[in-house]
Design an enzyme around this catalytic site. Structure first.
Site, PDB file in Angstrom:
ATOM      1  CB  ALA A  79       8.478   8.230  17.786  1.00 21.60           C
TER       2      ALA A  79
ATOM      3  CB  VAL B 110       4.341  -1.465  19.904  1.00 23.00           C
ATOM      4  CG1 VAL B 110       4.692  -0.713  19.859  1.00 23.00           C
ATOM      5  CG2 VAL B 110       4.293  -1.717  18.369  1.00 23.00           C
TER       6      VAL B 110
ATOM      7  N   PRO C 151      -6.071   8.559   8.681  1.00 24.75           N
ATOM      8  CG  PRO C 151      -3.767   9.249   9.020  1.00 24.75           C
ATOM      9  CD  PRO C 151      -5.404   8.258   9.812  1.00 24.75           C
ATOM     10  N   GLY C 152      -6.210   9.295   5.157  1.00 32.47           N
ATOM     11  CA  GLY C 152      -5.945   8.188   3.884  1.00 32.47           C
ATOM     12  C   GLY C 152      -4.706   8.158   3.115  1.00 32.47           C
ATOM     13  CG  LEU C 153      -3.549   7.781  -0.916  1.00 29.87           C
ATOM     14  CD1 LEU C 153      -4.118   7.785  -2.412  1.00 29.87           C
ATOM     15  CD2 LEU C 153      -2.929   6.365  -1.468  1.00 29.87           C
TER      16      LEU C 153
ATOM     17  CE1 TYR D  55      -2.451  -0.821   8.067  1.00 33.13           C
ATOM     18  CE2 TYR D  55      -4.034  -0.394   6.100  1.00 33.13           C
ATOM     19  CZ  TYR D  55      -3.111   0.622   7.188  1.00 33.13           C
ATOM     20  OH  TYR D  55      -2.934   1.678   7.648  1.00 33.13           O
TER      21      TYR D  55
ATOM     22  CG  PHE E  72       1.476   3.155   4.426  1.00 32.14           C
ATOM     23  CD1 PHE E  72       0.722   2.457   5.061  1.00 32.14           C
ATOM     24  CD2 PHE E  72       0.782   2.468   2.999  1.00 32.14           C
ATOM     25  CE1 PHE E  72       0.085   1.388   5.411  1.00 32.14           C
ATOM     26  CE2 PHE E  72       0.022   1.574   3.815  1.00 32.14           C
ATOM     27  CZ  PHE E  72      -0.638   1.373   3.815  1.00 32.14           C
TER      28      PHE E  72
END
Length: 257
Positions: free
Chosen positions: A14, A65, A187-189, A157, A194
């Site tokens: 987050a 995580v 999602p795409g780009l 990935y 990222f």
């Protein structure tokens, strides 16, 4: 649109990007938030900003995580009423490198698998039993167009995001007969950190990913996530693929010179 006011929403990853945007839109809708990430300083600043702006309760939670013991200990130790999570947004994830599979860095593979797959499983395993006991809940997993189509240099990935998509489908089947919903958002780009993370902090290389086109924003994705969460109880948005208008597939994009 069904109200989620005063519901408790847990968002992983987050501290930036899509996770931060989800925090903003869910707070605007009146939800109380558990915001988890590794970077506590950024979480605390975000939590204070959201609480001041939207007048909701926010619980910043430092969490890696990838660390199973930490996930189990921290999430099982959430105080009341924070332990009664209504909506889980499994957003924490990353990509490392763009090497050919046979030349890839094994540490990069480990980090992607540990975060994108095992981390999602650890958090889900800790939170969903409580949803089942209470007969209420919604799990929203953030996957990727990469889970639909592999691309050169992205094999591991893409495999992790295909795993997220499959895990979402399997969880939905396992929860059949309960009122708990599962949504998978692909999602795409999206212009976030990222690509900087993928290229190990090389900001110049990261910038070229979005040159000449109009990518999605984190807010675009967050609005879709909120849409999934605010449908009537009998409506379950199972899978949503979101691409920029300048993108047709995982690899086909329109770049304007």
């Amino acid at each position: 649109m069904v109200s989620i006011q005063n519901q408790i929403v847990l968002v992983t990853g987050a501290s930036s990007g899509i996770g931060e945007a989800c925090a903003q839109v869910f707070a605007q809708a009146g939800a109380n938030l558990i915001l988890s990430a590794r970077r506590l300083d950024r979480l605390e600043k975000l939590a204070q900003s959201i609480a001041d702006q939207h007048h909701v309760q926010v619980y910043p939670l430092q969490l890696d995580v990838c660390d199973r013991t930490q996930v189990e200990t921290v999430l099982s130790g959430l105080p009341e009423p924070w332990s009664n999570v209504d909506i889980l947004i499994n957003n924490a994830g990353l990509s490392r490198g763009l090497d050919k599979l046979y030349e890839g860095e094994i540490q990069d593979w480990e980090e992607m698998i540990d975060t994108n797959v095992k981390g999602l499983l650890y958090v889900t395993r800790s939170i969903v039993p409580g949803m089942v006991r209470r007969g209420q809940g919604h799990i929203i997993n953030i996957a990727s167009v990469a889970g639909h189509q592999a691309y050169p240099g992205g094999g591991v990935y893409c495999a992790t995001k295909a795993a997220v998509k499959t895990l979402s489908s399997g969880l939905k089947m396992d929860l059949l007969g309960t009122p708990i919903r599962v949504s998978n958002v692909d999602p795409g780009l999206v212009e976030t950190e990222f690509s900087q993370v993928r290229f190990h902090g090389d900001t110049e290389r990261a910038r070229t990913v979005y040159e000449g086109l109009t990518p999605l924003t984190p807010g675009d994705i967050a609005e879709v996530v909120l849409f999934c969460a605010t449908r009537p109880p009998h409506v379950s948005i199972s899978d949503v693929l979101i691409l920029a208008t300048d993108q047709a597939t995982a690899t086909m994009v329109n770049r304007r010179s």
